[in-house]
Design a protein around this motif. Structure first.
Motif, PDB file in Angstrom:
ATOM      1  N   LEU A  73       0.839  -1.200   0.000  1.00 44.07           N
ATOM      2  CA  LEU A  73       0.000   0.000   0.000  1.00 44.07           C
ATOM      3  C   LEU A  73       0.877   1.254   0.000  1.00 44.07           C
ATOM      4  O   LEU A  73       1.875   1.328   0.712  1.00 44.07           O
ATOM      5  N   THR A  78      -6.051   3.334  -4.127  1.00 48.77           N
ATOM      6  CA  THR A  78      -7.459   3.163  -3.760  1.00 48.77           C
ATOM      7  C   THR A  78      -7.983   1.836  -4.287  1.00 48.77           C
ATOM      8  O   THR A  78      -7.398   1.237  -5.202  1.00 48.77           O
ATOM      9  N   SER A 109      -4.068   3.300  10.227  1.00 56.08           N
ATOM     10  CA  SER A 109      -5.528   3.419  10.110  1.00 56.08           C
ATOM     11  C   SER A 109      -6.009   4.864  10.160  1.00 56.08           C
ATOM     12  O   SER A 109      -7.107   5.171   9.688  1.00 56.08           O
ATOM     13  N   LEU A 112      -5.947   6.000   6.463  1.00 52.58           N
ATOM     14  CA  LEU A 112      -6.671   5.163   5.515  1.00 52.58           C
ATOM     15  C   LEU A 112      -8.143   5.563   5.538  1.00 52.58           C
ATOM     16  O   LEU A 112      -8.840   5.369   6.535  1.00 52.58           O
ATOM     17  N   THR A 143     -12.099   7.961   8.409  1.00 49.50           N
ATOM     18  CA  THR A 143     -10.913   7.115   8.486  1.00 49.50           C
ATOM     19  C   THR A 143     -11.256   5.753   9.086  1.00 49.50           C
ATOM     20  O   THR A 143     -12.260   5.598   9.796  1.00 49.50           O
ATOM     21  N   TYR A 177     -11.729   2.105  -0.190  1.00 49.99           N
ATOM     22  CA  TYR A 177     -10.653   2.610   0.670  1.00 49.99           C
ATOM     23  C   TYR A 177      -9.670   3.421  -0.175  1.00 49.99           C
ATOM     24  O   TYR A 177      -9.554   3.243  -1.395  1.00 49.99           O
ATOM     25  N   LEU A 179      -5.589   5.459   0.581  1.00 47.97           N
ATOM     26  CA  LEU A 179      -4.573   5.948   1.514  1.00 47.97           C
ATOM     27  C   LEU A 179      -4.241   7.385   1.138  1.00 47.97           C
ATOM     28  O   LEU A 179      -3.913   7.677  -0.017  1.00 47.97           O
ATOM     29  N   THR A 183      -0.032  10.980   3.663  1.00 48.78           N
ATOM     30  CA  THR A 183       0.414  10.031   4.689  1.00 48.78           C
ATOM     31  C   THR A 183       1.906  10.232   4.966  1.00 48.78           C
ATOM     32  O   THR A 183       2.727  10.215   4.039  1.00 48.78           O
TER      33      THR A 183
END
Length: 203
Positions: A73, A78, A109, A112, A143, A177, A179, A183
């Motif tokens: 990831l 996505t 998490s 995400l 999230t 989902y 990310l 991040t």
């Protein structure tokens, strides 16, 4: 004229008393015999009553496989998957969706993002044909960390699906989902996991 009474000896007295008892029993027996035939009777009854409990029941089409198993990831990645949940119970019920068994390392998490929509069409492994409901299609957008904190049981569960119990009913959920592009490096090598549970309770 003088009459003399016969002398009653103890033996005669005993015999007389003994003879008197059967006579009394005979009279009593006649009374009992008459009484046993002296009453008419009648009855009425209701057929046996029976009780059978109703049921609430849910199944899904995931064949015990996880919705996502993602490795490598990276920010901006996505993905989406669908799952069909079917109610087969005989009682009206209310179905809620909530998170279970949440875990994370390196705060992955928190970066995400997850969205959950409800609708029709599609199924596990493919969302082809999925159509969101016309009314309140979105159940969650936030999230993974927030989902795993706020919605962890039936009382705080998501959704307002109310199967009637008169026939099987199916609802499809699309989970997406991504990310976040922002991040931080501190999330590298991090992990996140979460289960989803649908629970029905009779209404």
């Amino acid at each position: 004229m003088h009459f003399s009474l016969p002398r009653v000896t103890p033996r005669t007295a005993k015999l007389t008393a003994w003879l008197a008892i059967p006579a009394a029993l005979a009279v009593s027996g006649i009374a009992v015999s008459n009484a046993s035939y002296a009453a008419f009777s009648a009855t009425t009854s209701n057929a046996a009553s029976n009780w059978s409990a109703g049921s609430v029941a849910l199944t899904d089409d995931d064949a015990n496989a996880a919705l996502f198993t993602v490795t490598g990831l990276k920010p901006g990645l996505t993905g989406a998957n669908c799952i069909a949940v079917t109610s087969t119970g005989s009682l009206p019920s209310a179905v809620k969706l909530y998170a279970t068994n949440t875990a994370t390392t390196n705060a992955l998490s928190s970066y995400l993002s997850v969205s959950i929509e409800q609708g029709t069409g599609g199924g596990f492994g493919s969302c082809t044909g999925f159509t969101p409901l016309a009314t309140t299609p979105s159940l969650f957008a936030g999230t993974l960390a927030a989902l795993g904190t706020a919605n962890t049981g039936y009382a705080t569960g998501l959704g307002s699906w109310t199967p009637t119990g008169t026939a099987p009913e199916t609802r499809v959920y699309r989970i997406t989902y991504s990310l976040a592009a922002s991040t931080p490096n501190s999330a590298q090598g991090g992990t996140a996991s979460l289960g989803l549970t649908w629970e029905a309770q009779n209404s």
